[in-house]
Design an enzyme around this catalytic site. Structure first.
Site, PDB file in Angstrom:
ATOM      1  N   HIS A  23       0.848  -1.193   0.000  1.00 33.72           N
ATOM      2  CA  HIS A  23       0.000   0.000   0.000  1.00 33.72           C
ATOM      3  C   HIS A  23       0.886   1.246   0.000  1.00 33.72           C
ATOM      4  O   HIS A  23       2.083   1.178   0.255  1.00 33.72           O
ATOM      5  CB  HIS A  23      -0.998   0.012   1.165  1.00 33.72           C
ATOM      6  CG  HIS A  23      -0.428   0.319   2.519  1.00 33.72           C
ATOM      7  ND1 HIS A  23      -1.191   0.824   3.544  1.00 33.72           N
ATOM      8  CD2 HIS A  23       0.829   0.173   3.017  1.00 33.72           C
ATOM      9  CE1 HIS A  23      -0.434   0.982   4.615  1.00 33.72           C
ATOM     10  NE2 HIS A  23       0.780   0.603   4.332  1.00 33.72           N
ATOM     11  N   HIS A  50       3.072  -5.068   3.870  1.00 29.68           N
ATOM     12  CA  HIS A  50       2.938  -5.676   5.196  1.00 29.68           C
ATOM     13  C   HIS A  50       2.380  -7.088   5.097  1.00 29.68           C
ATOM     14  O   HIS A  50       1.702  -7.429   4.134  1.00 29.68           O
ATOM     15  CB  HIS A  50       1.973  -4.849   6.056  1.00 29.68           C
ATOM     16  CG  HIS A  50       2.433  -3.453   6.335  1.00 29.68           C
ATOM     17  ND1 HIS A  50       3.468  -3.177   7.185  1.00 29.68           N
ATOM     18  CD2 HIS A  50       2.019  -2.253   5.867  1.00 29.68           C
ATOM     19  CE1 HIS A  50       3.665  -1.861   7.230  1.00 29.68           C
ATOM     20  NE2 HIS A  50       2.803  -1.279   6.432  1.00 29.68           N
ATOM     21  N   HIS A  89      -1.906 -10.671  -1.684  1.00 27.59           N
ATOM     22  CA  HIS A  89      -0.986 -10.489  -2.818  1.00 27.59           C
ATOM     23  C   HIS A  89      -1.460  -9.396  -3.760  1.00 27.59           C
ATOM     24  O   HIS A  89      -1.220  -9.464  -4.967  1.00 27.59           O
ATOM     25  CB  HIS A  89      -0.723 -11.824  -3.542  1.00 27.59           C
ATOM     26  CG  HIS A  89       0.246 -12.681  -2.774  1.00 27.59           C
ATOM     27  ND1 HIS A  89      -0.103 -13.343  -1.630  1.00 27.59           N
ATOM     28  CD2 HIS A  89       1.563 -12.956  -2.971  1.00 27.59           C
ATOM     29  CE1 HIS A  89       0.939 -13.995  -1.156  1.00 27.59           C
ATOM     30  NE2 HIS A  89       1.971 -13.773  -1.949  1.00 27.59           N
ATOM     31  N   GLU A 138      -1.037  -4.330  11.652  1.00 27.27           N
ATOM     32  CA  GLU A 138      -0.244  -3.962  10.481  1.00 27.27           C
ATOM     33  C   GLU A 138       1.188  -4.441  10.656  1.00 27.27           C
ATOM     34  O   GLU A 138       1.836  -4.916   9.728  1.00 27.27           O
ATOM     35  CB  GLU A 138      -0.284  -2.438  10.307  1.00 27.27           C
ATOM     36  CG  GLU A 138       0.184  -1.981   8.947  1.00 27.27           C
ATOM     37  CD  GLU A 138       0.282  -0.468   8.873  1.00 27.27           C
ATOM     38  OE1 GLU A 138      -0.199   0.095   7.891  1.00 27.27           O
ATOM     39  OE2 GLU A 138       0.860   0.156   9.793  1.00 27.27           O
TER      40      GLU A 138
END
Lengths: 149, 149, 149, 149, 149, 149
Positions: A23, A50, A89, A138
């Site tokens: 991200h 992550h 993924h 996270e």
């Protein structure tokens, strides 16, 4: 007959899943400078990533016959279909339509997972059963919980 | 004198214990086929097993003199006597009388542990202290919480 | 514009920090014998120590612009200043003024961390944001939570 | 004088660091179909990501004066400069020059980290000290070790 | 072309799997009393169980084209077929033919897993690749490694 | 008869124990300034502390009759007597005679534990059995291994 379940027992069942995603924290409505100020190195152009660890908790009354709150095979199938297939993924900014207008922070991700699963749980014909909490780690140091409030 | 404890402070203290047990998910009131449908490979004849990790949480007002909610040595002794002695290195279906009429799912196990500890805590002469939660991790991916509701 | 945040969403954000400290459980108002009776080997003269793992949870409404509950860099700076600087690599009985009159049990430590952070959070000009919970793991087996009650 | 260190003692000291990065497994010398065959969903266009956990192990003789193998502050600084600065919050395919011609698998990453750290350790004027192992956990289930062989 | 892999690089790749099984430590060639003496509560009649965590490590030279030591999808399929299918949700004493004449200690289990995987790896047409280690964690406190010696 | 153990099998068995201790890194042969330079905040006057996690590994040939490398009850008793009793809930600088002339770094501690256990294992009348490794985790990020070299 199961004496322990003669009176209704409300339990909370959690299932942990993991997805690996990239991200980038970047708000296109802000300037480059503002983005760096707000998101620091999380705003790097191509993104980072992550291993997202997610605890999904549902609650309700234990079924007298099965001793389960909910069929675990069914829960696994739902999480596979709704969460793993959408997020695993993937690059959250590019590959997840619901996040295209968003900054995909862990807070926003927790809200999105709740909305997806809430909707899905509603369709299950079991008035006792409810989604209780979505918790996302996270990293080992940062976690966000959303309970639908 | 402890200034921090001049006003009453309600805390939640958790203690983690582990027991290693075998179980079989099988409901004798159902057919073999139904059992396989409901419990899958968990219904295998001789059973399988887990390292059950249990978080017991009690709550109440911190004691001004000791700085403890409750004497940890006493809590350890209670958990040893009530949980470890009953469940550790046992086959839940065969060796635990309270589970003989039950399907020993994690949900049922959480309810049973609560009932055992609730009863025991009642006998402790401390009106401030209460059992708050029993949480059992069957594996690193599945957990059940029961709060007496 | 972030559709997911059009209605207010209340989330709980946790941050995990660690500090390594020594302590001795000993109440000077009690006799030596009473101390051994209450605290056992935790009352050893020079103290012992722990890797204290602390989960700080704050809650409030997600910010529509940033997608954050609170600026993580600011939270990190607060925890560094208020917790790490005070407690890390210290002997709690000798080096922490607030604990000098106390027995530094995990319960007392959780209350003190709450009081310190509560005060600090009050000064942040954000009516939506609140400290929710301080949870301290003294070891992998013992944890205490304080929620300000 | 430290009796325990009168004879030379060879120890292995490990330091764990973490970096969060995105990557895409894709070999430009292969066709799209071959890439999907070899890398499956790891070849998705924009990449995905991981919390990479890295154990760096060095070995050598304990220093009689300090009781250390190596100054931990110096080791931290080296790892910060050589690893965190290069890889943390980066997209491995785009942001790391050494990986541009590579498929950034965990195997390749372990070899690259070794080469970087080996070179750096060589410059430290201490004949007793050597890099021993680089171990990378891509997820909790997959790990790669490289020992310079 | 991948410069990093121009010289051969020997890496160790580990994959972690879990299976949940019951077992009983009991040697039929010994008396009941001897069994209790040797195995204590592990000799209880119906058995108990564990979440067995297994780290399988293979080693060899990284492939220049793929950047992998070995195709992870193939490794997963092998472990599923050879380990999970044989041991997961089984009672080791009753359901695993190879263990019927054995006392299924973690030591014996590690040796058996090695023998099974060694044989299987032999059939893979890759002279560079070898099984390196089988490590089994019976609980978080006990582990056994076997390296084929 | 156990076919799997017909040929001798060398295994490595690890047992994990924990002790909670305080220590101060300070070398009385150096000046105050040198101590701060070398040990930083680890040299604070009253010390700080850790939950030391220790993996003890022994190796040798699996016993054909028991399926064990070594009687686990005996190993537990040895570790209780030699490690827990000496180090748990102690201040390493004050309470452990062997460390009085030392700076109690993790390196030195690993060497001391090895020396203690090596001596003890020697007295066990089993030529096949040997101490293999002492590994100490001071925190989740720092570990030291000593193998008697």
């Amino acid at each position: 007959m199961n004496d322990l379940l003669q009176k209704p027992r409300k339990v909370y069942v959690s299932r942990t899943i993991e997805f690996n995603a990239a991200h980038r924290l970047f708000n296109p409505e802000c300037t480059e400078t503002e983005n760096v100020e707000i998101y620091g190195k999380c705003s790097n152009k191509y993104g980072h990533g992550h291993n997202y660890l997610v605890d999904i908790t549902i609650c309700g009354i234990v079924d007298c016959k099965t001793g389960f709150l909910f069929d675990l095979k069914e829960l696994k199938a739902i999480l596979e279909e709704e969460i793993i297939n959408r997020f695993d993924h993937k690059h959250l900014n590019h590959d997840v339509p619901e996040l295209r207008e968003c900054v995909p922070t862990t807070e926003v991700l927790a809200v999105l997972l709740w909305d997806i699963l809430e909707q899905r749980m509603h369709n299950i014909n079991n008035r006792e059963l409810a989604l209780h909490e979505v918790k996302i780690y996270e990293t080992g140091k940062n976690a966000v919980r959303y309970l639908g409030e």
